[in-house]
Design a protein around this motif. Structure first.
Motif, PDB file in Angstrom:
ATOM      1  N   VAL A  32       0.825  -1.206   0.000  1.00  0.00           N
ATOM      2  CA  VAL A  32       0.000   0.000   0.000  1.00  0.00           C
ATOM      3  C   VAL A  32       0.861   1.258   0.000  1.00  0.00           C
ATOM      4  O   VAL A  32       0.346   2.374  -0.035  1.00  0.00           O
ATOM      5  CB  VAL A  32      -0.976   0.026   1.203  1.00  0.00           C
ATOM      6  N   ALA A  34       2.752   2.413   2.445  1.00  0.00           N
ATOM      7  CA  ALA A  34       2.688   3.159   3.704  1.00  0.00           C
ATOM      8  C   ALA A  34       4.023   3.790   4.076  1.00  0.00           C
ATOM      9  O   ALA A  34       4.051   4.868   4.697  1.00  0.00           O
ATOM     10  CB  ALA A  34       2.211   2.232   4.827  1.00  0.00           C
ATOM     11  N   ASP A  72     -10.204   7.447  12.392  1.00  0.00           N
ATOM     12  CA  ASP A  72     -10.175   6.237  11.567  1.00  0.00           C
ATOM     13  C   ASP A  72     -10.886   5.087  12.256  1.00  0.00           C
ATOM     14  O   ASP A  72     -11.575   4.288  11.602  1.00  0.00           O
ATOM     15  CB  ASP A  72      -8.731   5.848  11.258  1.00  0.00           C
ATOM     16  N   THR A 101      -4.844   9.004   2.131  1.00  0.00           N
ATOM     17  CA  THR A 101      -5.878   8.020   2.451  1.00  0.00           C
ATOM     18  C   THR A 101      -6.443   7.362   1.201  1.00  0.00           C
ATOM     19  O   THR A 101      -6.732   6.162   1.189  1.00  0.00           O
ATOM     20  CB  THR A 101      -6.996   8.658   3.302  1.00  0.00           C
ATOM     21  N   GLN A 104      -3.597   4.927  -0.444  1.00  0.00           N
ATOM     22  CA  GLN A 104      -3.425   3.693   0.328  1.00  0.00           C
ATOM     23  C   GLN A 104      -4.674   2.821   0.268  1.00  0.00           C
ATOM     24  O   GLN A 104      -4.584   1.594   0.172  1.00  0.00           O
ATOM     25  CB  GLN A 104      -3.087   4.027   1.784  1.00  0.00           C
ATOM     26  N   GLY A 105      -5.838   3.452   0.330  1.00  0.00           N
ATOM     27  CA  GLY A 105      -7.074   2.683   0.249  1.00  0.00           C
ATOM     28  C   GLY A 105      -7.214   1.976  -1.084  1.00  0.00           C
ATOM     29  O   GLY A 105      -7.622   0.801  -1.147  1.00  0.00           O
ATOM     30  N   LEU A 108      -4.710  -0.911  -1.240  1.00  0.00           N
ATOM     31  CA  LEU A 108      -5.167  -2.020  -0.393  1.00  0.00           C
ATOM     32  C   LEU A 108      -6.254  -2.820  -1.098  1.00  0.00           C
ATOM     33  O   LEU A 108      -6.213  -4.055  -1.148  1.00  0.00           O
ATOM     34  CB  LEU A 108      -5.677  -1.481   0.934  1.00  0.00           C
ATOM     35  N   TYR A 125      -8.621   4.911   3.056  1.00  0.00           N
ATOM     36  CA  TYR A 125      -7.951   3.744   3.639  1.00  0.00           C
ATOM     37  C   TYR A 125      -8.744   3.054   4.753  1.00  0.00           C
ATOM     38  O   TYR A 125      -8.942   1.832   4.700  1.00  0.00           O
ATOM     39  CB  TYR A 125      -6.569   4.166   4.124  1.00  0.00           C
ATOM     40  N   ALA A 129     -10.250  -0.719   4.336  1.00  0.00           N
ATOM     41  CA  ALA A 129      -9.806  -1.784   5.241  1.00  0.00           C
ATOM     42  C   ALA A 129     -10.982  -2.458   5.926  1.00  0.00           C
ATOM     43  O   ALA A 129     -11.046  -3.695   6.025  1.00  0.00           O
ATOM     44  CB  ALA A 129      -8.847  -1.211   6.277  1.00  0.00           C
ATOM     45  N   TYR A 147      -5.305  -2.415  12.687  1.00  0.00           N
ATOM     46  CA  TYR A 147      -5.169  -1.249  11.806  1.00  0.00           C
ATOM     47  C   TYR A 147      -4.485  -0.097  12.539  1.00  0.00           C
ATOM     48  O   TYR A 147      -3.554   0.521  12.009  1.00  0.00           O
ATOM     49  CB  TYR A 147      -6.549  -0.817  11.317  1.00  0.00           C
TER      50      TYR A 147
END
Length: 219
Positions: A32, A34, A72, A101, A104-105, A108, A125, A129, A147
């Motif tokens: 992702v 990160a 989150d 966000t 990465q989302g 993922l 994200y 998730a 998470y």
């Protein structure tokens, strides 16, 4: 026989230990990206506000209790609501936070779809998730906890590289935050009206990062 058994990835995932699935999904090796994001922490390091383990712990405590960590956790609990996704973007305090966000989302969701045949849908994200975890039948409480730990672990890793800190110091900070991780995860209600943020220093740091030079991280 083997081919037939392997066609249903959801069936295989359902038989797997959910802890192992969560550990994989939120591990540093899951692609992702990160490692490229500091959530504005790089600005605080450049300003000298985070220069040792004690300052890092204080900075991350605020994020977890009063900022993105708490938000989150709430968003993950509310991921099934229609308004969750636009709300998640609305609470981002800067352009870079939106980028962080969403990128990465999306990464993922794309990787999870390739591994477990879950929907490859773009989402912030925490929303992505939570929805993937629900598709895989993973326990919500554990998902939120892991998470949050992964979110903080990534920031600790950024500080180890940029302050710099020793590896052991970084892990001591993360271990010290474990009780707060559990508290924030367990008290999240999933009600969008309960989301708030008073982590103003972190928000300003994220905004200022857009013009920080030189810089290592994308946010």
């Amino acid at each position: 026989m083997i081919t037939a058994m392997c066609t249903n990835m959801h069936m295989i995932t359902g038989m797997a230990d959910p802890v192992l699935t969560l550990a994989q999904m939120f591990s540093p090796g899951f692609p992702v990206g990160a490692f490229a994001y500091s959530h504005g922490l790089e600005t605080a390091i450049a300003d000298g506000r985070v220069r040792d383990a004690a300052a890092l712990k204080a900075w991350l405590t605020d994020f977890l209790a009063y900022g993105a960590g708490a938000s989150d956790a709430q968003l993950m609990r509310a991921a099934n609501l229609d308004d969750a996704q636009p709300f998640a973007l609305a609470v981002c305090s800067s352009r870079e936070r939106v980028m962080e966000t969403m990128q990465q989302g999306s990464a993922l969701a794309h990787t999870a779809a390739a591994l477990w045949d879950t929907p490859d849908a773009q989402a912030p994200y925490p929303i992505a998730a939570a929805r993937i975890a629900r598709e895989l039948g993973l326990p919500e409480d554990q998902t939120v906890r892991v998470y949050l730990q992964a979110f903080l672990a990534n920031l600790v890793s950024a500080a180890v590289r940029a302050v710099p800190l020793g590896q052991t110091e970084g892990q001591q900070v993360l271990a010290a935050l474990t009780p707060l991780i559990e508290e924030v995860a367990d008290t999240a209600t999933g009600a969008l009206d309960d989301i708030s943020s008073t982590c103003f220093a972190g928000d300003i740091a994220a905004m200022r990062h857009e013009t920080l030079e030189p810089r290592i991280f994308r946010t």
